[in-house]
Design a protein around this motif. Structure first.
Motif, PDB file in Angstrom:
ATOM      1  N   GLN A 288       1.033  -1.225   0.014  1.00  0.00           N
ATOM      2  CA  GLN A 288       0.287  -0.117  -0.109  1.00  0.00           C
ATOM      3  C   GLN A 288       0.935   1.526  -0.309  1.00  0.00           C
ATOM      4  O   GLN A 288       0.696   2.393  -0.855  1.00  0.00           O
ATOM      5  CB  GLN A 288      -0.932  -0.101   0.989  1.00  0.00           C
ATOM      6  N   ALA A 289       1.680   0.698   0.557  1.00  0.00           N
ATOM      7  CA  ALA A 289       2.550   2.811   1.283  1.00  0.00           C
ATOM      8  C   ALA A 289       3.907   2.742  -0.061  1.00  0.00           C
ATOM      9  O   ALA A 289       3.807   4.049  -0.480  1.00  0.00           O
ATOM     10  CB  ALA A 289       3.708   2.293   1.791  1.00  0.00           C
ATOM     11  N   PHE A 290       4.027   1.897  -1.029  1.00  0.00           N
ATOM     12  CA  PHE A 290       4.635   1.367  -2.550  1.00  0.00           C
ATOM     13  C   PHE A 290       3.203   2.536  -3.343  1.00  0.00           C
ATOM     14  O   PHE A 290       4.096   3.086  -4.155  1.00  0.00           O
ATOM     15  CB  PHE A 290       5.193   0.558  -2.703  1.00  0.00           C
ATOM     16  N   PHE A 291       2.486   1.894  -3.065  1.00  0.00           N
ATOM     17  CA  PHE A 291       1.663   2.134  -4.274  1.00  0.00           C
ATOM     18  C   PHE A 291       1.474   4.128  -4.065  1.00  0.00           C
ATOM     19  O   PHE A 291       1.323   4.626  -5.166  1.00  0.00           O
ATOM     20  CB  PHE A 291       0.271   1.812  -4.901  1.00  0.00           C
ATOM     21  N   ALA A 292       0.419   4.447  -3.005  1.00  0.00           N
ATOM     22  CA  ALA A 292       0.796   5.699  -2.826  1.00  0.00           C
ATOM     23  C   ALA A 292       2.061   6.568  -2.726  1.00  0.00           C
ATOM     24  O   ALA A 292       2.183   7.364  -3.298  1.00  0.00           O
ATOM     25  CB  ALA A 292       0.491   5.505  -0.576  1.00  0.00           C
ATOM     26  N   ARG A 293       3.235   5.800  -2.452  1.00  0.00           N
ATOM     27  CA  ARG A 293       4.181   6.977  -3.104  1.00  0.00           C
ATOM     28  C   ARG A 293       4.490   7.075  -4.926  1.00  0.00           C
ATOM     29  O   ARG A 293       5.416   8.459  -5.086  1.00  0.00           O
ATOM     30  CB  ARG A 293       5.379   6.274  -2.390  1.00  0.00           C
ATOM     31  N   THR A 294       4.386   5.895  -5.072  1.00  0.00           N
ATOM     32  CA  THR A 294       4.396   6.044  -7.145  1.00  0.00           C
ATOM     33  C   THR A 294       3.545   5.852  -8.007  1.00  0.00           C
ATOM     34  O   THR A 294       4.090   6.544  -9.225  1.00  0.00           O
ATOM     35  CB  THR A 294       5.706   4.795  -7.095  1.00  0.00           C
ATOM     36  N   LEU A 295       2.328   5.905  -7.412  1.00  0.00           N
ATOM     37  CA  LEU A 295       0.979   6.091  -8.262  1.00  0.00           C
ATOM     38  C   LEU A 295       0.263   7.471  -8.324  1.00  0.00           C
ATOM     39  O   LEU A 295      -0.572   8.083  -6.811  1.00  0.00           O
ATOM     40  CB  LEU A 295       0.201   4.669  -8.881  1.00  0.00           C
ATOM     41  N   PRO A 296      -0.532   7.812  -9.249  1.00  0.00           N
ATOM     42  CA  PRO A 296      -1.279   8.434  -9.180  1.00  0.00           C
ATOM     43  C   PRO A 296      -2.783   8.357  -8.166  1.00  0.00           C
ATOM     44  O   PRO A 296      -2.849   7.538  -8.536  1.00  0.00           O
ATOM     45  CB  PRO A 296      -1.733   9.492 -10.442  1.00  0.00           C
ATOM     46  N   GLY A 297      -3.562   8.668  -7.185  1.00  0.00           N
ATOM     47  CA  GLY A 297      -4.282   8.688  -7.378  1.00  0.00           C
ATOM     48  C   GLY A 297      -5.665   9.483  -8.150  1.00  0.00           C
ATOM     49  O   GLY A 297      -5.051   9.465  -9.038  1.00  0.00           O
ATOM     50  N   THR A 298      -7.084   8.459  -7.249  1.00  0.00           N
ATOM     51  CA  THR A 298      -8.090   8.866  -7.875  1.00  0.00           C
ATOM     52  C   THR A 298      -8.987  10.255  -7.859  1.00  0.00           C
ATOM     53  O   THR A 298      -8.834  10.674  -6.419  1.00  0.00           O
ATOM     54  CB  THR A 298      -8.599   7.399  -8.286  1.00  0.00           C
ATOM     55  N   VAL A 299      -9.397  10.834  -8.624  1.00  0.00           N
ATOM     56  CA  VAL A 299     -10.700  11.536  -8.184  1.00  0.00           C
ATOM     57  C   VAL A 299     -12.507  11.316  -8.576  1.00  0.00           C
ATOM     58  O   VAL A 299     -12.229  10.465  -9.298  1.00  0.00           O
ATOM     59  CB  VAL A 299     -10.688  12.387  -8.896  1.00  0.00           C
ATOM     60  N   GLY A 300     -12.739  11.299  -7.543  1.00  0.00           N
ATOM     61  CA  GLY A 300     -14.287  10.991  -7.704  1.00  0.00           C
ATOM     62  C   GLY A 300     -14.749   9.905  -7.118  1.00  0.00           C
ATOM     63  O   GLY A 300     -13.825   8.346  -6.159  1.00  0.00           O
ATOM     64  N   ALA A 301     -16.425   9.215  -8.047  1.00  0.00           N
ATOM     65  CA  ALA A 301     -16.482   8.200  -7.399  1.00  0.00           C
ATOM     66  C   ALA A 301     -16.593   7.183  -8.757  1.00  0.00           C
ATOM     67  O   ALA A 301     -16.303   8.091 -10.035  1.00  0.00           O
ATOM     68  CB  ALA A 301     -17.912   7.919  -7.156  1.00  0.00           C
ATOM     69  N   PRO A 302     -16.544   5.914  -8.746  1.00  0.00           N
ATOM     70  CA  PRO A 302     -16.369   4.606 -10.076  1.00  0.00           C
ATOM     71  C   PRO A 302     -17.836   5.430 -11.009  1.00  0.00           C
ATOM     72  O   PRO A 302     -18.658   5.778 -10.277  1.00  0.00           O
ATOM     73  CB  PRO A 302     -16.582   3.472  -9.374  1.00  0.00           C
ATOM     74  N   ASP A 303     -17.919   5.177 -11.862  1.00  0.00           N
ATOM     75  CA  ASP A 303     -18.806   5.378 -13.064  1.00  0.00           C
ATOM     76  C   ASP A 303     -19.731   3.972 -12.869  1.00  0.00           C
ATOM     77  O   ASP A 303     -19.411   3.775 -14.245  1.00  0.00           O
ATOM     78  CB  ASP A 303     -18.269   5.210 -14.256  1.00  0.00           C
ATOM     79  N   VAL A 304     -20.892   3.845 -12.221  1.00  0.00           N
ATOM     80  CA  VAL A 304     -21.132   2.080 -12.207  1.00  0.00           C
ATOM     81  C   VAL A 304     -21.652   2.564 -12.637  1.00  0.00           C
ATOM     82  O   VAL A 304     -22.685   1.120 -13.670  1.00  0.00           O
ATOM     83  CB  VAL A 304     -21.943   2.278 -10.894  1.00  0.00           C
ATOM     84  N   ASP A 305     -22.805   3.290 -13.677  1.00  0.00           N
ATOM     85  CA  ASP A 305     -24.091   3.421 -14.654  1.00  0.00           C
ATOM     86  C   ASP A 305     -23.148   3.205 -16.059  1.00  0.00           C
ATOM     87  O   ASP A 305     -24.342   2.520 -16.584  1.00  0.00           O
ATOM     88  CB  ASP A 305     -24.802   5.187 -14.520  1.00  0.00           C
ATOM     89  N   SER A 306     -22.210   3.120 -15.840  1.00  0.00           N
ATOM     90  CA  SER A 306     -21.661   2.411 -17.314  1.00  0.00           C
ATOM     91  C   SER A 306     -21.762   1.200 -17.299  1.00  0.00           C
ATOM     92  O   SER A 306     -21.214   0.462 -18.549  1.00  0.00           O
ATOM     93  CB  SER A 306     -20.765   3.205 -17.715  1.00  0.00           C
ATOM     94  N   ILE A 307     -21.376  -0.203 -16.467  1.00  0.00           N
ATOM     95  CA  ILE A 307     -21.762  -1.575 -16.741  1.00  0.00           C
ATOM     96  C   ILE A 307     -22.765  -1.693 -16.999  1.00  0.00           C
ATOM     97  O   ILE A 307     -23.940  -1.893 -15.731  1.00  0.00           O
ATOM     98  CB  ILE A 307     -21.271  -1.555 -14.876  1.00  0.00           C
ATOM     99  N   PRO A 308     -22.992  -2.461 -17.991  1.00  0.00           N
ATOM    100  CA  PRO A 308     -24.844  -3.076 -17.669  1.00  0.00           C
ATOM    101  C   PRO A 308     -25.014  -4.235 -16.845  1.00  0.00           C
ATOM    102  O   PRO A 308     -23.774  -4.672 -16.641  1.00  0.00           O
ATOM    103  CB  PRO A 308     -24.333  -4.074 -19.475  1.00  0.00           C
ATOM    104  N   GLU A 309     -26.194  -5.029 -17.485  1.00  0.00           N
ATOM    105  CA  GLU A 309     -26.433  -6.354 -16.528  1.00  0.00           C
ATOM    106  C   GLU A 309     -25.511  -7.208 -17.509  1.00  0.00           C
ATOM    107  O   GLU A 309     -25.719  -7.090 -18.698  1.00  0.00           O
ATOM    108  CB  GLU A 309     -27.512  -6.428 -16.412  1.00  0.00           C
ATOM    109  N   ILE A 310     -25.310  -8.872 -17.439  1.00  0.00           N
ATOM    110  CA  ILE A 310     -25.362  -9.700 -18.390  1.00  0.00           C
ATOM    111  C   ILE A 310     -26.145 -10.396 -18.537  1.00  0.00           C
ATOM    112  O   ILE A 310     -26.867 -10.798 -17.567  1.00  0.00           O
ATOM    113  CB  ILE A 310     -24.221 -10.438 -17.718  1.00  0.00           C
TER     114      ILE A 310
END
Length: 349
Positions: A288-310
């Motif tokens: 977890q610490a490595f990812f926080a140090r080396t990777l960009p964070g995310t913004v906002g909430a996931p776009d759940v409305d874009s995922i269809p049902e199967i």
């Protein structure tokens, strides 16, 4: 005990667009779990004939998916203590499943617990593209400064080696798959080594063209997801900033965790899933610490409305209205593939 590897990838794009928000992994896991509970067919036949099947193994603390390569031909045999061969004891309708486990972590990182024959990370993108209209672009997570060095490197040589018994086009894609398939027909023992270099002769523009091509092949190699099968992978060149010669060991610098697992546990379908989820959760916490140090964070909430049902016979494709809400409508799977750009089809049994 047996050795497995955990590879780390990051979802950088979805359907060609940069991904800044969290990837809607939990929603995908919920959709797969609902489809399984309803008995909806989730098999997908890829363009090369590979059949994939996914299911949700966990929703929290991190969504975990199982992705199986489904085999019903060219099956291996089993043998008794005297070496007598006999077919696998499969019941009618049974298939051989070769599994990889995918955990979706913060910062759009995916941890992939692999086995020798389980689907590569890129297969997850094919499955999500064919079944849900998503095409995630995956890039490997590398150690601290490898990406920076490779960006500055004026490459002059790229070389790799692997044991002949591991030679298979399945390890790679595109041009590299053709090379490894051809090599597998040439030798079955010893070590296969290939080296690409710019060379000393030729005009400056010719050398630059060769250098650009080698850079492209290095990028294809790094995205293959099978680097851990190789014994030796290096890129060499001049650092355009410092002017120093650099040799980058891509095998050691790629962020891959090697772990020992109980082989008997992973031969038991019920125990293997629980053990895989535990391993992936432990890896998420440890890094977890490595990812926080080396990777960009995310913004906002996931776009759940874009995922269809199967749903049976196709997808329930959500369409955005002017107000930005989702309106679901069913369309046949063939039409869904055309609209999403997928070149796959579901396998109906």
């Amino acid at each position: 005990m047996a050795r497995r590897s955990v590879q780390f990838w990051r979802i950088e794009q979805v359907n060609g667009d940069e991904l800044i928000r969290p990837f809607p992994a939990r929603r995908i896991a919920e959709v797969l779990r609902a489809a399984q509970a309803q008995g909806t067919d989730r098999h997908l036949r890829c363009a090369d004939g590979t059949v994939l099947l996914a299911q949700a193994a966990a929703l929290a603390p991190h969504p975990v998916l199982l992705l199986d390569r489904v085999r019903d031909s060219n099956l291996p045999s089993i043998g008794d203590s005297a070496g007598r061969r006999k077919p696998l004891p499969l019941e009618p309708g049974d298939h051989l499943l070769e599994t990889s486990y995918f955990a979706f972590l913060p910062r759009n990182v995916i941890a992939v617990l692999t086995s020798g024959n389980g689907p590569r990370a890129s297969r997850l993108g094919e499955y999500l593209g064919g079944m849900l209209g998503l095409e995630p672009g995956l890039v490997p997570v590398v150690r601290e400064d490898v990406e920076e060095i490779l960006t500055r490197l004026e490459v002059s040589r790229f070389e790799f080696a692997l044991p002949a018994e591991r030679l298979s086009g399945k390890l790679m894609e595109g041009e590299w798959a053709d090379v490894l398939d051809s090599a597998s027909r040439l030798m079955s023992e010893g070590t296969f080594r290939i080296s690409l270099s710019v060379g000393r002769a030729g005009k400056a523009e010719d050398k630059q063209r060769i250098r650009d091509r080698i850079q492209q092949l290095i990028e294809l190699f790094r995205r293959a997801g099978s680097v851990e099968h190789f014994d030796y992978v290096v890129a060499e060149g001049k650092d355009s900033v410092t002017g120093e010669r650099e040799v980058v060991d891509l095998l050691k610098e790629r962020f891959i965790a090697h772990i020992e697992v109980d082989a008997d546990t992973f031969n038991d379908p019920a125990k293997s899933t629980a053990e895989a989820v535990a391993i992936l959760n432990q890896q998420a916490k440890a890094n977890q610490a490595f990812f926080a140090r080396t990777l960009p964070g995310t913004v906002g909430a996931p776009d759940v409305d874009s995922i269809p049902e199967i749903v049976a016979g196709g997808l329930a494709i959500p369409g955005k209205t002017g107000a930005g809400t989702a309106a679901a409508g069913r369309i046949p799977m063939e039409t869904a593939a055309e609209e999403t750009g997928a070149d796959h089809e579901p396998v109906r049994r």
